[in-house]
Design a protein around this motif. Structure first.
Motif, mmCIF file in Angstrom:
data_model
loop_
_atom_site.group_PDB
_atom_site.id
_atom_site.type_symbol
_atom_site.label_atom_id
_atom_site.label_comp_id
_atom_site.label_asym_id
_atom_site.label_seq_id
_atom_site.Cartn_x
_atom_site.Cartn_y
_atom_site.Cartn_z
ATOM 1 N N UNK A 175 17.530 -26.418 -79.185
ATOM 2 C CA UNK A 175 17.377 -26.276 -77.742
ATOM 3 C C UNK A 175 16.221 -25.352 -77.408
ATOM 4 N N UNK A 176 15.618 -25.618 -76.260
ATOM 5 C CA UNK A 176 14.618 -24.695 -75.727
ATOM 6 C C UNK A 176 14.978 -24.450 -74.267
ATOM 7 N N UNK A 177 14.616 -23.296 -73.765
ATOM 8 C CA UNK A 177 14.904 -22.936 -72.383
ATOM 9 C C UNK A 177 13.615 -23.000 -71.599
ATOM 10 N N UNK A 178 13.637 -23.730 -70.456
ATOM 11 C CA UNK A 178 12.424 -23.825 -69.633
ATOM 12 C C UNK A 178 12.328 -22.601 -68.727
ATOM 13 N N UNK B 5 18.411 -25.412 -70.213
ATOM 14 C CA UNK B 5 18.285 -25.749 -71.628
ATOM 15 C C UNK B 5 18.021 -27.229 -71.782
ATOM 16 N N UNK B 6 17.132 -27.556 -72.694
ATOM 17 C CA UNK B 6 16.804 -28.937 -72.996
ATOM 18 C C UNK B 6 16.698 -29.092 -74.508
ATOM 19 N N UNK B 7 16.975 -30.298 -74.981
ATOM 20 C CA UNK B 7 16.807 -30.589 -76.397
ATOM 21 C C UNK B 7 15.315 -30.644 -76.678
ATOM 22 N N UNK B 8 14.859 -29.778 -77.584
ATOM 23 C CA UNK B 8 13.427 -29.764 -77.880
ATOM 24 C C UNK B 8 13.079 -30.765 -78.965
ATOM 25 N N UNK B 9 13.993 -30.947 -79.907
ATOM 26 C CA UNK B 9 13.750 -31.941 -80.945
ATOM 27 C C UNK B 9 15.079 -32.316 -81.571
ATOM 28 N N UNK B 10 15.292 -33.583 -81.806
ATOM 29 C CA UNK B 10 16.517 -33.972 -82.506
ATOM 30 C C UNK B 10 16.461 -33.489 -83.948
ATOM 31 N N UNK B 11 17.598 -33.093 -84.476
ATOM 32 C CA UNK B 11 17.688 -32.618 -85.848
ATOM 33 C C UNK B 11 18.511 -33.625 -86.638
ATOM 34 N N UNK B 12 18.073 -33.925 -87.835
ATOM 35 C CA UNK B 12 18.872 -34.775 -88.714
ATOM 36 C C UNK B 12 18.788 -36.256 -88.423
ATOM 37 N N UNK B 13 17.763 -36.690 -87.652
ATOM 38 C CA UNK B 13 17.617 -38.116 -87.399
ATOM 39 C C UNK B 13 16.174 -38.521 -87.651
ATOM 40 N N UNK B 14 15.987 -39.782 -87.966
ATOM 41 C CA UNK B 14 14.633 -40.231 -88.245
ATOM 42 C C UNK B 14 13.904 -40.573 -86.943
ATOM 43 N N UNK B 15 12.650 -40.991 -87.072
ATOM 44 C CA UNK B 15 11.809 -41.235 -85.906
ATOM 45 C C UNK B 15 12.357 -42.335 -85.003
ATOM 46 N N UNK C 181 26.211 -22.000 -81.543
ATOM 47 C CA UNK C 181 24.885 -21.733 -82.069
ATOM 48 C C UNK C 181 24.961 -21.099 -83.441
ATOM 49 N N UNK C 182 24.012 -21.449 -84.293
ATOM 50 C CA UNK C 182 23.948 -20.857 -85.626
ATOM 51 C C UNK C 182 23.691 -19.360 -85.504
ATOM 52 N N UNK C 183 24.381 -18.567 -86.337
ATOM 53 C CA UNK C 183 24.161 -17.126 -86.351
ATOM 54 C C UNK C 183 22.750 -16.824 -86.849
ATOM 55 N N UNK C 184 22.343 -17.543 -87.879
ATOM 56 C CA UNK C 184 20.999 -17.384 -88.423
ATOM 57 C C UNK C 184 20.372 -18.761 -88.510
ATOM 58 N N UNK C 185 19.669 -19.143 -87.483
ATOM 59 C CA UNK C 185 19.046 -20.458 -87.418
ATOM 60 C C UNK C 185 18.836 -20.830 -85.975
ATOM 61 N N UNK C 186 18.287 -21.996 -85.784
ATOM 62 C CA UNK C 186 17.948 -22.405 -84.426
ATOM 63 C C UNK C 186 18.762 -23.594 -83.930
ATOM 64 N N UNK C 187 19.638 -24.120 -84.768
ATOM 65 C CA UNK C 187 20.404 -25.294 -84.362
ATOM 66 C C UNK C 187 21.600 -24.912 -83.495
#
Length: 172
Positions: free
Chosen positions: A128-131, A136-146, A22-28
């Protein structure tokens, strides 16, 4: 980046072992599929457990120390054909090619930082988000297009679906 943990992902008939950075400062977060032995090596070091005898990663840190060299940083520098490429940065300026799993196991034992190249994070990181159940689940892909996001969601669906889900209800 810090080690968030080691998880076993069950997918019949096999299971994958993931180390999650996990990023120290960030959400990725950066999930890396590793082998079961490397998973144990990382999980025990992450938990602060000391083995009764040195394992391979403990031995490597001891050898470096005995030679007057220290591990100063671990870099995850590339994602090549689905494989994460890492390097060990030593106090004498040398950089040593390494598997990402071994590099992370060494970083934990030597208590040094793990750094990840921005382009690797852009390509492979997830948010990631925690339910409410703590999963944990992927809440949104990062770095990819639609379009790639659609494919990623479809793959997740395929990973969770069973043949019985497609049974004809008239046959029951």
């Amino acid at each position: 980046m810090g080690v968030t943990g080691v998880r076993v992902r069950m997918q019949a008939p096999e299971q994958d072992v993931l180390v999650l950075l996990g990023e120290a400062e960030g959400e990725r977060s950066l999930p890396i599929v590793i082998g079961p032995h490397e998973g144990v090596a990382i999980a025990t070091a992450h938990a602060g457990m000391q083995p009764p005898r040195p394992g391979p990663h403990d031995l490597m840190v001891s050898v470096l120390t005995s030679c007057g060299v220290a591990l100063t940083q671990v870099n995850i520098v590339e994602l090549r054909a689905g494989t994460f490429i890492a390097e060990l940065v030593l106090s004498n300026g040398a950089r040593v090619d390494s598997r990402a799993s071994d590099a992370i196991a060494l970083a934990l034992r030597a208590q040094v930082d793990v750094w990840c190249a921005e382009d690797v994070l852009d390509e492979a990181a997830v948010v990631l988000e925690t339910d409410t159940d703590g999963n944990m689940r992927v809440s949104e892909p990062v770095g990819i297009d639609e379009a790639e996001a659609e494919v990623a969601h479809f793959r997740e669906f395929l990973d969770s679906v069973a043949a019985e889900d497609f049974a004809d209800p008239r046959e029951e």
